[in-house]
Design a protein around this motif. Structure first.
Motif, PDB file in Angstrom:
ATOM      1  N   GLU A 195       0.567  -1.103  -0.174  1.00 42.35           N
ATOM      2  CA  GLU A 195      -0.058  -0.177   0.011  1.00 42.35           C
ATOM      3  C   GLU A 195       0.991   1.200  -0.053  1.00 42.35           C
ATOM      4  O   GLU A 195       0.546   2.388  -0.714  1.00 42.35           O
ATOM      5  N   ILE A 196       1.945   1.116   0.777  1.00 44.96           N
ATOM      6  CA  ILE A 196       3.045   2.356   0.707  1.00 44.96           C
ATOM      7  C   ILE A 196       3.597   2.581  -0.680  1.00 44.96           C
ATOM      8  O   ILE A 196       3.492   3.505  -1.165  1.00 44.96           O
ATOM      9  N   LYS A 197       3.866   1.462  -1.399  1.00 43.57           N
ATOM     10  CA  LYS A 197       4.346   1.557  -2.693  1.00 43.57           C
ATOM     11  C   LYS A 197       3.247   2.230  -3.776  1.00 43.57           C
ATOM     12  O   LYS A 197       3.570   2.972  -4.404  1.00 43.57           O
ATOM     13  N   ALA A 198       1.908   1.573  -3.613  1.00 42.72           N
ATOM     14  CA  ALA A 198       0.729   2.283  -4.301  1.00 42.72           C
ATOM     15  C   ALA A 198       0.812   3.774  -4.145  1.00 42.72           C
ATOM     16  O   ALA A 198       0.357   4.257  -4.940  1.00 42.72           O
ATOM     17  N   LEU A 199       0.802   4.032  -2.760  1.00 42.41           N
ATOM     18  CA  LEU A 199       0.728   5.672  -2.457  1.00 42.41           C
ATOM     19  C   LEU A 199       1.755   6.459  -3.128  1.00 42.41           C
ATOM     20  O   LEU A 199       1.266   7.437  -3.848  1.00 42.41           O
ATOM     21  N   ILE A 200       2.920   5.756  -3.238  1.00 44.41           N
ATOM     22  CA  ILE A 200       3.958   6.553  -3.791  1.00 44.41           C
ATOM     23  C   ILE A 200       3.748   6.625  -5.286  1.00 44.41           C
ATOM     24  O   ILE A 200       4.027   7.705  -5.970  1.00 44.41           O
ATOM     25  N   ASP A 201       3.456   5.638  -5.851  1.00 41.75           N
ATOM     26  CA  ASP A 201       3.241   5.622  -7.376  1.00 41.75           C
ATOM     27  C   ASP A 201       2.037   6.319  -7.678  1.00 41.75           C
ATOM     28  O   ASP A 201       1.951   7.215  -8.763  1.00 41.75           O
ATOM     29  N   PHE A 202       0.839   6.657  -6.888  1.00 40.11           N
ATOM     30  CA  PHE A 202      -0.243   7.304  -7.047  1.00 40.11           C
ATOM     31  C   PHE A 202       0.177   8.945  -7.134  1.00 40.11           C
ATOM     32  O   PHE A 202      -0.075   9.698  -8.040  1.00 40.11           O
ATOM     33  N   THR A 203       1.302   9.200  -6.140  1.00 38.09           N
ATOM     34  CA  THR A 203       1.679  10.426  -6.219  1.00 38.09           C
ATOM     35  C   THR A 203       2.410  11.070  -7.172  1.00 38.09           C
ATOM     36  O   THR A 203       2.255  12.262  -7.733  1.00 38.09           O
TER      37      THR A 203
ATOM     38  N   GLN B 173       7.613   1.370  12.902  1.00 41.58           N
ATOM     39  CA  GLN B 173       8.902   0.949  12.482  1.00 41.58           C
ATOM     40  C   GLN B 173       8.948   0.590  11.233  1.00 41.58           C
ATOM     41  O   GLN B 173       9.583   1.245   9.943  1.00 41.58           O
ATOM     42  N   HIS B 174       8.066  -0.678  10.694  1.00 37.58           N
ATOM     43  CA  HIS B 174       8.246  -1.013   9.283  1.00 37.58           C
ATOM     44  C   HIS B 174       7.758   0.026   8.357  1.00 37.58           C
ATOM     45  O   HIS B 174       8.212  -0.002   7.078  1.00 37.58           O
ATOM     46  N   SER B 175       6.614   0.742   8.774  1.00 38.40           N
ATOM     47  CA  SER B 175       6.066   1.698   7.726  1.00 38.40           C
ATOM     48  C   SER B 175       7.136   2.581   7.422  1.00 38.40           C
ATOM     49  O   SER B 175       7.177   3.256   6.450  1.00 38.40           O
ATOM     50  N   VAL B 176       8.020   3.145   8.391  1.00 40.01           N
ATOM     51  CA  VAL B 176       9.004   4.041   8.329  1.00 40.01           C
ATOM     52  C   VAL B 176      10.063   3.393   6.789  1.00 40.01           C
ATOM     53  O   VAL B 176      10.362   4.079   5.877  1.00 40.01           O
ATOM     54  N   TYR B 177      10.382   2.173   7.184  1.00 36.96           N
ATOM     55  CA  TYR B 177      11.226   1.540   6.097  1.00 36.96           C
ATOM     56  C   TYR B 177      10.628   1.436   4.944  1.00 36.96           C
ATOM     57  O   TYR B 177      11.131   1.623   3.704  1.00 36.96           O
ATOM     58  N   TYR B 178       9.305   1.216   4.698  1.00 32.05           N
ATOM     59  CA  TYR B 178       8.527   1.145   3.578  1.00 32.05           C
ATOM     60  C   TYR B 178       8.542   2.614   2.920  1.00 32.05           C
ATOM     61  O   TYR B 178       8.611   2.746   1.535  1.00 32.05           O
ATOM     62  N   GLY B 179       8.333   3.637   3.613  1.00 27.56           N
ATOM     63  CA  GLY B 179       8.184   4.817   3.155  1.00 27.56           C
ATOM     64  C   GLY B 179       9.561   5.390   2.397  1.00 27.56           C
ATOM     65  O   GLY B 179       9.850   5.730   1.584  1.00 27.56           O
ATOM     66  N   MET B 180      10.615   5.006   3.410  1.00 31.37           N
ATOM     67  CA  MET B 180      11.909   5.225   2.873  1.00 31.37           C
ATOM     68  C   MET B 180      12.567   4.566   1.573  1.00 31.37           C
ATOM     69  O   MET B 180      12.954   5.056   0.691  1.00 31.37           O
ATOM     70  N   TYR B 181      12.144   3.142   1.623  1.00 34.54           N
ATOM     71  CA  TYR B 181      12.467   2.446   0.566  1.00 34.54           C
ATOM     72  C   TYR B 181      11.803   2.580  -0.686  1.00 34.54           C
ATOM     73  O   TYR B 181      12.334   2.919  -1.812  1.00 34.54           O
ATOM     74  N   TYR B 182      10.693   2.724  -0.752  1.00 38.36           N
ATOM     75  CA  TYR B 182       9.686   2.857  -1.944  1.00 38.36           C
ATOM     76  C   TYR B 182       9.847   4.286  -2.269  1.00 38.36           C
ATOM     77  O   TYR B 182       9.766   5.012  -3.593  1.00 38.36           O
ATOM     78  N   GLY B 183       9.900   5.449  -1.383  1.00 42.75           N
ATOM     79  CA  GLY B 183      10.072   6.842  -1.709  1.00 42.75           C
ATOM     80  C   GLY B 183      11.485   6.784  -2.434  1.00 42.75           C
ATOM     81  O   GLY B 183      11.722   7.691  -3.364  1.00 42.75           O
ATOM     82  N   ALA B 184      12.587   6.382  -1.821  1.00 42.54           N
ATOM     83  CA  ALA B 184      13.985   6.802  -2.331  1.00 42.54           C
ATOM     84  C   ALA B 184      13.983   5.964  -3.711  1.00 42.54           C
ATOM     85  O   ALA B 184      14.554   6.461  -4.702  1.00 42.54           O
ATOM     86  N   LYS B 185      13.491   4.812  -3.926  1.00 47.17           N
ATOM     87  CA  LYS B 185      13.584   4.252  -5.027  1.00 47.17           C
ATOM     88  C   LYS B 185      12.820   5.129  -6.231  1.00 47.17           C
ATOM     89  O   LYS B 185      13.158   5.276  -7.298  1.00 47.17           O
TER      90      LYS B 185
END
Length: 251
Positions: free
Chosen positions: A69-77, A115-127
């Motif tokens: 869902e975090i990846k989809a959020l970044i893609d949507f943005t 914790q894990h949500s921060v990793y997801y945001g950092m990982y998919y955001g940085a990618k």
């Protein structure tokens, strides 16, 4: 103010508290905001507030503990606004229990969200930033409890300490891409998460140098500054917004 004109920033936990205030302040400086929260109606309300002050924003319902869902959020943005400049990984929960009552489900629930949500945001955001060639900024909400222990907060302490280190390590690894990663460590913030017990809130307030709870807009102001070019030399660190708690705590 137009310091953030052209920037597109995601704010998780944006429907209330620090996230709401950060969304409003970032927008006031010119950023386009995606207000992401599990509370979709609350996110839409914040979008309406942003639009009323002349800004541009979109609401997005997300379960931050779910990486897809975090990846989809970044893609949507990126698809909706044409770019992606930064993310404020702010969503979090607390679940106070004595350690011997902290069953695995209670432990993992806080770790997954905080914790894990921060990793997801950092990982998919940085990618996404690397894909787009954007030299962006990632800001993570840690806590004073990422530095010191508190009774009943084993899960929260563990999660927030991880956020402090993830901010350091992420900054080190992403520097070559021009991506900056910083954290903020709030003290006791005057939001509904503190509950309705006035005596308990008074005790928490007295932990601060001024003897007052910190209003969420004070943390949001620090976060907003960290997204600007004026803060470009602040990288890999976690900034306390705690009215002296970590330096001068006496109770």
């Amino acid at each position: 103010m137009s310091e953030l004109n052209g920037k597109v920033i995601v704010v998780t936990g944006g429907a209330s508290g620090i996230g709401r205030e950060a969304s409003l302040q970032l927008s006031a400086k010119g950023a386009t905001i995606v207000v992401a929260d599990f509370n979709e109606e609350g996110a839409k309300k914040v979008v309406s507030e942003i639009e009323a002050q002349g800004g541009t924003a979109a609401a997005y319902k997300v379960d931050v503990s779910n990486g897809d869902e975090i990846k989809a959020l970044i893609d949507f943005t990126a698809e909706k606004f044409g770019t992606f400049s930064g993310i404020f990984n702010n969503a979090g929960i607390g679940l106070v229990k004595p350690f011997l009552e902290m069953d695995p489900a209670s432990y993992h629930r806080v770790i997954d969200v905080d914790q894990h949500s921060v990793y997801y945001g950092m990982y998919y955001g940085a990618k996404k930033m690397v894909e787009l060639g954007v030299k962006g900024t990632i800001v993570n909400t840690a806590s004073i409890y990422g530095t010191i222990a508190a009774v009943g907060s084993f899960n929260y302490n563990a999660a927030k300490a991880a956020v402090v280190m993830m901010s350091k390590s992420g900054a080190l690894e992403l520097a070559e891409h021009g991506i900056r990663v910083v954290g903020v460590a709030p003290g006791f913030i005057n939001t509904p998460i503190l509950g309705e017990d006035e005596a308990a809130k008074k005790f928490l307030a007295e932990q601060h140098m001024r003897g007052e709870l910190i209003e969420p807009e004070k943390v949001a102001s620090a976060v907003t500054f960290l997204f600007t070019d004026a803060a470009s030399a602040i990288n890999g660190t976690t900034l306390p917004v705690d009215d002296g708690f970590l330096s001068f705590k006496t109770k």
